[in-house]
Motif scaffolding. Structure first.
Motif, PDB file in Angstrom:
ATOM      1  N   ARG A   1      -1.792  -5.528  10.706  1.00  0.00           N
ATOM      2  CA  ARG A   1      -2.382  -4.499   9.871  1.00  0.00           C
ATOM      3  C   ARG A   1      -3.376  -5.041   9.197  1.00  0.00           C
ATOM      4  NH1 ARG A   1       1.738  -1.545   6.435  1.00  0.00           N
ATOM      5  NH2 ARG A   1       2.419  -3.635   6.232  1.00  0.00           N
TER       6      ARG A   1
ATOM      7  N   VAL B   1      -6.527  -4.016   6.158  1.00  0.00           N
ATOM      8  CA  VAL B   1      -7.260  -3.166   5.412  1.00  0.00           C
ATOM      9  C   VAL B   1      -8.546  -4.014   4.927  1.00  0.00           C
ATOM     10  CG1 VAL B   1      -7.528  -2.291   3.181  1.00  0.00           C
ATOM     11  CG2 VAL B   1      -5.467  -1.973   4.250  1.00  0.00           C
TER      12      VAL B   1
ATOM     13  N   ARG C   1      -7.678   0.203   8.642  1.00  0.00           N
ATOM     14  CA  ARG C   1      -8.201   1.032   7.833  1.00  0.00           C
ATOM     15  C   ARG C   1      -9.419   0.345   7.188  1.00  0.00           C
ATOM     16  NH1 ARG C   1      -5.303   2.175   3.617  1.00  0.00           N
ATOM     17  NH2 ARG C   1      -3.716   0.879   3.937  1.00  0.00           N
TER      18      ARG C   1
ATOM     19  N   ASP D   1      -1.125  -1.719   0.991  1.00  0.00           N
ATOM     20  CA  ASP D   1       0.104  -1.308   2.190  1.00  0.00           C
ATOM     21  C   ASP D   1      -0.487  -1.775   3.327  1.00  0.00           C
ATOM     22  OD1 ASP D   1       2.007  -0.141   3.466  1.00  0.00           O
ATOM     23  OD2 ASP D   1       1.086   1.831   3.699  1.00  0.00           O
ATOM     24  N   THR D   2      -0.419  -3.081   3.619  1.00  0.00           N
ATOM     25  CA  THR D   2      -0.905  -3.851   5.032  1.00  0.00           C
ATOM     26  C   THR D   2      -0.599  -5.235   5.091  1.00  0.00           C
ATOM     27  OG1 THR D   2      -3.099  -4.110   6.156  1.00  0.00           O
ATOM     28  CG2 THR D   2      -2.849  -4.720   3.750  1.00  0.00           C
ATOM     29  N   ASP D   3      -0.755  -5.810   6.106  1.00  0.00           N
ATOM     30  CA  ASP D   3      -0.562  -7.323   6.282  1.00  0.00           C
ATOM     31  C   ASP D   3      -1.296  -8.081   5.525  1.00  0.00           C
ATOM     32  OD1 ASP D   3       1.938  -6.694   7.944  1.00  0.00           O
ATOM     33  OD2 ASP D   3       0.502  -6.439   9.632  1.00  0.00           O
TER      34      ASP D   3
END
Length: 368
Positions: free
Chosen positions: A2, A4, A28, A85-87
């Motif tokens: 993930r 961002v 995202r 909220d991501t890696d």
């Protein structure tokens, strides 16, 4: 993985890379502002990637903030969670209060971040004191630093970033817009006639268009100059062209979108980037992608990436230097380049390097 992407504003020239990142990860893009009036940028949903504007307060550019190129933001409650909220977080700027907030929180919560750093030593305004210490702290906390060329690499090395944490890439442009479209528009067009120079950018002091007009007016013959962009100096530059006696050979187009810029590049021969300060210089790569020659200021970040390239003249951004570049480009003109040069980076290449940096940052965090 993930990812961002965290940036001030949704820039159209970044979108091909964002679409590529969306193909390679769960992706995202989050932005602090829904518009940037000076560069005519405004947020809009994009079919190629997920994107949103965060809840943030935009600080007015008054007092000391007036000297900054970009607006500053303070994140509202809940916005920080949307970023982290991501890696891995990919951050585009350190010179932003909200970016410092994200970096502090990422360190506390164990979320790795990557910095995409375009700044060069020539474009650096502050090299000591508290601001310099914040920049070094911000870069030191990054799992990887991705840079678009040797000038930006030299800058982050000077900031103490270890070579093994640097990923060198290219700044990509949309090949559909700047490679295919100009060639379609000029198919069958005679490349001869009066030489046409073009400059693309905001009409503000550091873009140095006044010096370009003066150098252009000193050329013999009847070359033409297209000026694409608007800004605070627009009226004064029009008056300057009239005073120089070249108003009939200078076309001020005002602001144009990317498709319209590509149409102008289809008709012109040599792009000029005469800036006295330029972090990178996307327009030079766009022009080379479109098959044009380029005259570029030696203080622009892109100059080091183009050093020695065919059809490129690197000049001092003063009247004598710019005039010499204009004369050399006009003498050398032999027609538009048919193929896209290797230095016209593709969005796929840039996205792959960003993912490589993100993987490196995640692995480094796991090893700690």
């Amino acid at each position: 993985m993930r990812l961002v992407w965290f940036d001030d504003v949704q820039a159209p020239y970044r979108e091909p890379v964002l679409c590529e990142l969306a193909r390679r990860s769960t992706f995202r893009a989050v932005f602090l502002f829904d518009d940037e009036p000076e560069r005519r940028m405004a947020f809009r949903p994009h079919p190629g990637y997920a994107a949103e504007v965060l809840r943030a307060w935009r600080l007015p550019r008054v007092g000391p903030l007036r000297a900054l190129d970009s607006y500053q933001a303070v994140l509202r409650p809940g916005a920080l969670r949307r970023v982290l909220d991501t890696d891995v977080v990919v951050m585009l700027t350190w010179a932003q209060l909200a970016s410092v907030t994200v970096a502090l929180a990422a360190r506390r919560r164990g979320v790795p971040y990557v910095v995409f750093s375009e700044s060069t030593l020539d474009s650096r305004r502050v090299a000591a004191g508290p601001v310099d210490r914040v920049r070094r702290w911000f870069l030191a906390g990054a799992g990887a630093v991705v840079v678009p060329g040797p000038a930006a690499r030299d800058a982050v090395l000077a900031d103490g970033v270890a070579p093994e944490r640097i990923v060198e890439t290219v700044n990509a442009v949309d090949h559909e817009v700047f490679a295919r479209r100009p060639r379609e528009l000029r198919a069958g067009r005679d490349p001869g006639g009066p030489h046409r120079f073009v400059v693309v950018g905001q009409l503000i002091p550091r873009k140095n268009v006044e010096v370009l007009l003066t150098a252009f007016a000193a050329l013999d013959g009847a070359p033409r100059l297209d000026v694409v962009g608007d800004g605070a100096e627009a009226a004064r530059l029009r008056a300057h062209a009239a005073a120089l006696g070249v108003a009939d050979r200078v076309t001020f187009h005002g602001f144009l979108d990317e498709q319209q810029v590509a149409a102008v590049l289809a008709e012109t021969h040599s792009l000029v980037l005469p800036s006295t300060e330029e972090v990178y210089g996307f327009t030079a790569i766009e022009a080379r992608t479109a098959g044009l020659q380029v005259v570029v200021s030696d203080v622009a970040g892109v100059a080091a990436s183009l050093a020695g390239a065919d059809g490129v003249w690197t000049v001092r951004p003063d009247e004598a230097g710019v005039r010499a570049g204009l004369e050399a480009a006009r003498r050398a003109w032999a027609g538009w380049r048919e193929g896209v040069p290797d230095d016209a980076g593709s969005p796929a290449r840039t996205a792959a390097d960003l993912v490589r940096g993100a993987l490196r940052a995640r692995e480094q965090k796991r090893s700690l």
